[in-house]
Design a protein around this motif. Structure first.
Motif, PDB file in Angstrom:
ATOM      1  N   THR A   1       0.759  -1.270   0.052  1.00 15.73           N
ATOM      2  CA  THR A   1       0.057  -0.098  -0.031  1.00 15.73           C
ATOM      3  C   THR A   1       0.840   1.100   0.004  1.00 15.73           C
TER       4      THR A   1
ATOM      5  N   SER B   1      -6.359  -0.941  -2.318  1.00 15.61           N
ATOM      6  CA  SER B   1      -5.002  -0.091  -2.166  1.00 15.61           C
ATOM      7  C   SER B   1      -4.786   0.676  -3.536  1.00 15.61           C
TER       8      SER B   1
ATOM      9  N   THR C   1      -3.301  -5.498 -11.242  1.00 17.02           N
ATOM     10  CA  THR C   1      -2.774  -6.503 -10.185  1.00 17.02           C
ATOM     11  C   THR C   1      -2.603  -7.811 -10.900  1.00 17.02           C
TER      12      THR C   1
ATOM     13  N   GLY D   1       4.324  -5.938  -1.308  1.00 16.95           N
ATOM     14  CA  GLY D   1       4.854  -6.073  -0.057  1.00 16.95           C
ATOM     15  C   GLY D   1       5.735  -7.310   0.082  1.00 16.95           C
TER      16      GLY D   1
ATOM     17  N   HIS E   1       6.214  -8.944   3.013  1.00 14.44           N
ATOM     18  CA  HIS E   1       5.629  -9.650   4.214  1.00 14.44           C
ATOM     19  C   HIS E   1       4.299 -10.422   4.131  1.00 14.44           C
ATOM     20  N   LYS E   2       4.187 -10.911   2.877  1.00 11.19           N
ATOM     21  CA  LYS E   2       3.057 -12.010   2.584  1.00 11.19           C
ATOM     22  C   LYS E   2       3.652 -13.332   2.042  1.00 11.19           C
TER      23      LYS E   2
HETATM   24  C1  LIG Z   1      -3.770  -7.416  -4.425  1.00  9.67           C
HETATM   25  C2  LIG Z   1      -3.369  -6.449  -3.149  1.00  9.67           C
HETATM   26  N1  LIG Z   1      -2.642  -5.490  -2.903  1.00  9.67           N
HETATM   27  C3  LIG Z   1      -2.254  -4.843  -2.124  1.00  9.67           C
HETATM   28  C4  LIG Z   1      -2.611  -5.400  -0.838  1.00  9.67           C
HETATM   29  C5  LIG Z   1      -2.181  -4.642   0.357  1.00  9.67           C
HETATM   30  O1  LIG Z   1      -0.832  -5.324   0.926  1.00  9.67           O
HETATM   31  P1  LIG Z   1      -0.221  -4.545   1.958  1.00  9.67           P
HETATM   32  O2  LIG Z   1      -0.714  -5.017   3.413  1.00  9.67           O
HETATM   33  O3  LIG Z   1       1.231  -4.986   2.034  1.00  9.67           O
HETATM   34  O4  LIG Z   1      -0.036  -3.207   1.781  1.00  9.67           O
HETATM   35  C6  LIG Z   1      -3.234  -6.583  -0.593  1.00  9.67           C
HETATM   36  C7  LIG Z   1      -3.614  -7.036   0.526  1.00  9.67           C
HETATM   37  O5  LIG Z   1      -3.602  -7.738   1.294  1.00  9.67           O
HETATM   38  C8  LIG Z   1      -3.854  -7.148  -1.810  1.00  9.67           C
HETATM   39  O6  LIG Z   1      -4.396  -8.357  -1.862  1.00  9.67           O
END
Ligand SMILES: Cc1ncc(COP(=O)(O)O)c(C=O)c1O
Length: 439
Positions: free
Chosen positions: A123, A150, A201, A261, A263-264
């Motif tokens: 985000t 986001s 995305t 991110g 952190h996933k």
């Molecule tokens: C496609 C997508 N983009 C962005 C995010 C947000 O990620 P972050 O928590 O790293 O900001 C998510 C959510 O979890 C997501 O599914």
């Protein structure tokens, strides 16, 4: 950091020596506790490196990472150093540790470290990039109806602030019939002479659909052949559910920006992320938050302009961070590299296939995610006849299976088999879903 700048100041104050001595002491103190160099033995051994509850089957692990042993140990090492001597430890580690993180990210992504900015989340990366794009009047941002909150909100805020035009298109008619060709064709038709930015995305967290990013990039490259550099379409991809799943090299992917991110799926420290930009594309990004990059800061202290520094440097937002987390990120890349990118992809695909095929065979279940791995990655979305998605997920939770509900206007139950799961866990999950019936 140059000698005239902050390090020079530090040396003159005599802090440098004590910082170095103390930092050395911390490093020695923790050396014994460091894990042996990352090695991958088998999936059980990998699972054992996560302190995740053994009582649960974790099928929402992508939501927020649990830290594996090397990441956890690095965080603890940096935390102890910072707690004991914040300024000394920071001065000793900031520059070299950030360089280490950037190099590890670059090695993993097949990229140049100077093209990567570090952020705290997907985000933050999306907000910084989309919020600061240098657009000329009349140029538009093209995005889709399938993107995450986001992306959509970053673009909406941008439009409200600057009057920028944001246009949304749908990339396919139905998930039942979607194909790579249909997606690429919709994109091609959606681009107009005014389109300067395409924001998509890679893997949709709403449905599990994976976009054919390489083919989309090729379509954009062919549109760009007849455009000048200042009018070419810049292709931006939220890659958070592909990073740590898909086996890709940025140099072959063809997009201009990748925002994610770490952190996933990457298992990086919570509160970490990155933005990669192609060197030709970076100049369109204007920083919003001042960087604390030492070169930029030193130039400021010398009353000199930092505008000649690579734009990616300006895009790593400054202010102090939870450095113990940021500086441990190299360990997450090392953790994945030790397994091997192709093995990671293969394992995630295998478990996802098993789950999807099992769900597709159940008459009371509607599987929304395409079965083909050409159009899906690690996320599986489905519905159970007569049950609200929330009820499905709550019922699974009661049976010790952790899933999630898609946080979108249309909601589905969502499961995401990852490196942390076994085939047996997927079998158990399928068994429970098979017996789910509305009352
Ligand atoms: C496609 C997508 N983009 C962005 C995010 C947000 O990620 P972050 O928590 O790293 O900001 C998510 C959510 O979890 C997501 O599914």
């Amino acid at each position: 950091m140059n000698d005239i700048g902050r390090r020079g100041f530090l040396a003159r104050t005599g802090l440098a020596l004590s910082a170095a001595v103390l930092a050395g002491a911390y490093d020695r103190a923790f050396a014994d506790q460091q894990s042996p160099k990352n090695t991958f033995r088998n999936w059980d051994d990998l699972r054992a490196q996560f302190p995740l509850s053994r009582q649960l089957i974790h099928l929402a692990a992508f939501f927020l990472a649990s830290h594996p042993t090397p990441v956890r140990e690095a965080i603890e090492r940096h935390r102890a150093g910072l707690d004991a001597d914040p300024i000394g430890y920071w001065h000793e580690h900031e520059e070299k540790q950030e360089a280490k993180v950037l190099q590890a990210a670059a090695d993993y992504l097949c990229a140049d470290p100077t093209d990567i900015a570090l952020t705290d989340s997907t985000t933050m990366g999306l907000g910084l990039l989309y919020g600061g794009l240098a657009l000329r009047p009349g140029q538009e941002i093209l995005t889709t109806t399938h993107d995450h909150y986001s992306t959509e909100t970053s673009l909406r805020l941008r439009a409200e602030r600057t009057g920028a035009t944001v246009r949304q298109i749908t990339l396919y008619r139905s998930l039942k019939t979607v194909s790579r060709d249909e997606i690429v064709d919709s994109l091609r038709k959606g681009v107009t002479p005014a389109t300067r930015i395409v924001a998509v995305t890679w893997v949709h967290s709403s449905t599990g659909l994976k976009l054919p990013i390489r083919e989309m990039a090729l379509a954009i490259q062919s549109i760009n052949r007849s455009r000048s550099e200042q009018d070419r379409v810049i292709f931006c991809v939220d890659g958070v559910h592909a990073l740590g799943v898909e086996d890709f090299c940025l140099r072959d992917l063809g997009c201009d920006f990748l925002i994610a991110g770490t952190h996933k799926w990457m298992f990086g420290p919570r509160g970490t992320g990155l933005v990669w930009g192609h060197p030709k594309a970076w100049p369109i990004a204007q920083a919003i938050i001042p960087t604390f990059n030492t070169q930029a800061y030193d130039l400021w202290m010398e009353n000199r302009s930092a505008s000649d520094l690579p734009p990616s440097i300006h895009m790593t937002p400054g202010g102090f961070h939870s450095f113990e987390h940021r500086w441990a990120l190299d360990e997450a890349f090392g953790f994945h590299q030790a397994i091997g990118k192709s093995k990671v992809t293969q394992r995630i695909y295998e478990l996802n296939q098993h789950l999807k095929q099992g769900l597709a065979a159940m008459s009371h279940v509607t599987l929304h995610t395409p079965v083909s791995q050409d159009l899906s990655a690690g996320i599986v979305c489905f519905e159970v006849a007569g049950m609200e998605p929330r009820t499905v997920v709550d019922t699974l939770r009661q049976r010790k299976i952790v899933g999630s509900v898609t946080p979108y206007a249309t909601q589905y139950a969502r499961l995401a088999p990852s490196l942390l799961n076994s085939r047996q866990e997927i079998d158990t999950t399928l068994g429970v879903i098979r017996n789910l019936r509305s009352s």
